[in-house]
Design a protein around this motif. Structure first.
Motif, PDB file in Angstrom:
ATOM      1  N   CYS A   1      -7.020   4.280   3.112  1.00 22.46           N
ATOM      2  CA  CYS A   1      -5.703   4.706   2.651  1.00 22.46           C
ATOM      3  C   CYS A   1      -5.825   5.469   1.339  1.00 22.46           C
TER       4      CYS A   1
ATOM      5  N   ARG B   1       1.308  -1.626   4.232  1.00 23.91           N
ATOM      6  CA  ARG B   1       0.864  -2.996   4.481  1.00 23.91           C
ATOM      7  C   ARG B   1       0.639  -3.700   3.154  1.00 23.91           C
TER       8      ARG B   1
ATOM      9  N   CYS C   1       0.187   3.079   3.872  1.00 19.85           N
ATOM     10  CA  CYS C   1       0.563   2.468   5.152  1.00 19.85           C
ATOM     11  C   CYS C   1       1.609   1.366   4.994  1.00 19.85           C
TER      12      CYS C   1
ATOM     13  N   CYS D   1      -4.394  -0.342   0.141  1.00 22.69           N
ATOM     14  CA  CYS D   1      -4.948  -1.546   0.760  1.00 22.69           C
ATOM     15  C   CYS D   1      -6.430  -1.394   1.060  1.00 22.69           C
TER      16      CYS D   1
ATOM     17  N   CYS E   1       0.834  -1.201   0.000  1.00 26.37           N
ATOM     18  CA  CYS E   1       0.000   0.000   0.000  1.00 26.37           C
ATOM     19  C   CYS E   1       0.872   1.256   0.000  1.00 26.37           C
TER      20      CYS E   1
HETATM   21 ZN   LIG Z   1      -2.916   1.071   3.450  1.00 27.81          ZN
END
Ligand SMILES: [Zn+2]
Length: 91
Positions: A29, A9, A7, A25, A4
């Protein structure tokens, strides 16, 4: 695997792309990212949102659905195929 943009992730089921192909993600976001172009004026944004929504709903429920189809036998399989075809036809 790409991460992402916001973030970092690993995106899972609810991933989304903006119209420049940048990966997020989640909707949260995506909304936190300030440099996106105005995706909502993109000509295909409605289709993208609709297909994405259908995809997420299917992914959430397909295992249960398949189990039900298995329990109740093959006639239900045609229902499943019809449901898939109706989504495909819409686009
Ligand atoms: Zn994210």
């Amino acid at each position: 695997m790409k991460r992402c943009k916001v973030c970092r992730r690993k995106p899972k089921l609810e991933r989304r792309l903006n119209s420049e192909g940048i990966l997020f993600c989640s909707d949260d976001c995506y909304e936190d990212f300030d440099n996106s172009p105005d995706d909502f004026s993109h000509p295909y944004i409605d289709d993208y949102e609709a297909v994405r929504f259908e995809y997420i709903e299917w992914m959430k429920s397909y295992e249960d659905d398949l189990y039900k189809y298995w329990l109740f036998g093959s006639p239900k399989k045609t229902d499943l195929i019809e449901a898939i075809e109706s989504v495909v036809e819409e686009f």
